[in-house]
Design a protein around this motif. Sequence first.
Motif, PDB file in Angstrom:
ATOM      1  N   ARG A  77      30.474  58.381  43.853  1.00 62.18           N
ATOM      2  CA  ARG A  77      31.591  58.708  42.970  1.00 62.18           C
ATOM      3  C   ARG A  77      32.829  57.947  43.443  1.00 62.18           C
ATOM      4  NH1 ARG A  77      28.178  62.638  43.215  1.00 62.18           N
ATOM      5  NH2 ARG A  77      27.588  63.811  41.388  1.00 62.18           N
TER       6      ARG A  77
ATOM      7  N   ARG B 280      20.783  50.772  37.548  1.00 64.12           N
ATOM      8  CA  ARG B 280      22.061  51.401  37.872  1.00 64.12           C
ATOM      9  C   ARG B 280      22.576  52.065  36.608  1.00 64.12           C
ATOM     10  NH1 ARG B 280      23.958  46.034  37.504  1.00 64.12           N
ATOM     11  NH2 ARG B 280      25.423  45.843  35.765  1.00 64.12           N
ATOM     12  N   GLU B 281      23.106  53.253  36.804  1.00 58.68           N
ATOM     13  CA  GLU B 281      23.723  53.984  35.701  1.00 58.68           C
ATOM     14  C   GLU B 281      25.171  54.230  36.092  1.00 58.68           C
ATOM     15  OE1 GLU B 281      21.782  57.302  33.304  1.00 58.68           O
ATOM     16  OE2 GLU B 281      23.199  58.377  34.587  1.00 58.68           O
TER      17      GLU B 281
ATOM     18  N   THR C 278      23.781  58.510  44.597  1.00 57.02           N
ATOM     19  CA  THR C 278      24.891  58.624  43.658  1.00 57.02           C
ATOM     20  C   THR C 278      26.203  58.478  44.416  1.00 57.02           C
ATOM     21  OG1 THR C 278      23.586  60.060  42.223  1.00 57.02           O
ATOM     22  CG2 THR C 278      25.977  60.142  41.954  1.00 57.02           C
TER      23      THR C 278
ATOM     24  N   THR D 191      24.900  55.579  39.888  1.00 60.98           N
ATOM     25  CA  THR D 191      23.624  56.125  40.333  1.00 60.98           C
ATOM     26  C   THR D 191      22.604  54.998  40.350  1.00 60.98           C
ATOM     27  OG1 THR D 191      24.169  58.261  39.357  1.00 60.98           O
ATOM     28  CG2 THR D 191      21.855  57.879  39.895  1.00 60.98           C
TER      29      THR D 191
ATOM     30  N   THR E 117      17.709  59.208  44.008  1.00 61.59           N
ATOM     31  CA  THR E 117      18.682  58.419  43.248  1.00 61.59           C
ATOM     32  C   THR E 117      20.062  58.543  43.896  1.00 61.59           C
ATOM     33  OG1 THR E 117      19.009  60.277  41.744  1.00 61.59           O
ATOM     34  CG2 THR E 117      17.430  58.595  41.057  1.00 61.59           C
TER      35      THR E 117
ATOM     36  N   LYS F 287      27.814  56.936  29.380  1.00 56.22           N
ATOM     37  CA  LYS F 287      26.891  56.354  30.356  1.00 56.22           C
ATOM     38  C   LYS F 287      26.416  54.979  29.896  1.00 56.22           C
ATOM     39  CE  LYS F 287      25.157  60.735  32.003  1.00 56.22           C
ATOM     40  NZ  LYS F 287      24.013  61.508  32.433  1.00 56.22           N
TER      41      LYS F 287
ATOM     42  N   THR G 282      30.955  57.344  38.237  1.00 54.53           N
ATOM     43  CA  THR G 282      29.779  57.708  39.011  1.00 54.53           C
ATOM     44  C   THR G 282      28.734  56.616  38.862  1.00 54.53           C
ATOM     45  OG1 THR G 282      30.241  60.041  38.613  1.00 54.53           O
ATOM     46  CG2 THR G 282      28.026  59.491  39.365  1.00 54.53           C
TER      47      THR G 282
ATOM     48  N   SER H 273      18.536  53.786  41.093  1.00 48.71           N
ATOM     49  CA  SER H 273      17.144  54.202  41.246  1.00 48.71           C
ATOM     50  C   SER H 273      16.281  52.957  41.375  1.00 48.71           C
ATOM     51  CB  SER H 273      16.679  55.071  40.077  1.00 48.71           C
ATOM     52  OG  SER H 273      16.831  54.399  38.858  1.00 48.71           O
TER      53      SER H 273
END
Length: 161
Positions: free
Chosen positions: A49, A80-81, A47, A136, A45, A89, A134, A138
């Motif tokens: 920042r 996407r997170e 990530t 992230t 995943t 989140k 942030t 996947s």
Amino acid sequence: MNRIVRYGLLLIFSAWAWLLQSCDSGVVYKAYENFDGALWYIKTTPTFRVEIRDTTRTYKVYYLVRNSMKYPYYNLYVTREITGPDGKKEATLSELFLSNEKTGKPFGNGLGDIFDHKIVFLRNHRFTAPGTYTFTFSQTMRQNPLPHILGVGISVEKADR
């Protein structure tokens, strides 16, 4: 095309993309994560920042995807997170189109059998608070590992330029 030539082209193209990025004053943040063997595992995943200082301006945020012509699908599902500076989140599932579903003609920019895609996912977005966001990513395809995805990244750019 043998593996050495393909990765040599990838390095040349990456250097070229980096040079273009350095000439663009509108880029706030740009980063990329390459996958070993061009295999994207579900557990991998990437990530990123991103430090946002100016909340008065608007931004465009893009997925950056690099794949080879051997990628077996026309699309790519990515979750996407986004985690804000307050820890809140937000997760979203996106379908990214990498080639034409009927013809197989790839979208994006290509060099040899490698294609780069820049796909917007936030337009004219205003971040609500200054601080670190942030992102992230996947892959949520039904294949693990997902072959022929060389890497993914993110680009955050000023929208009002």
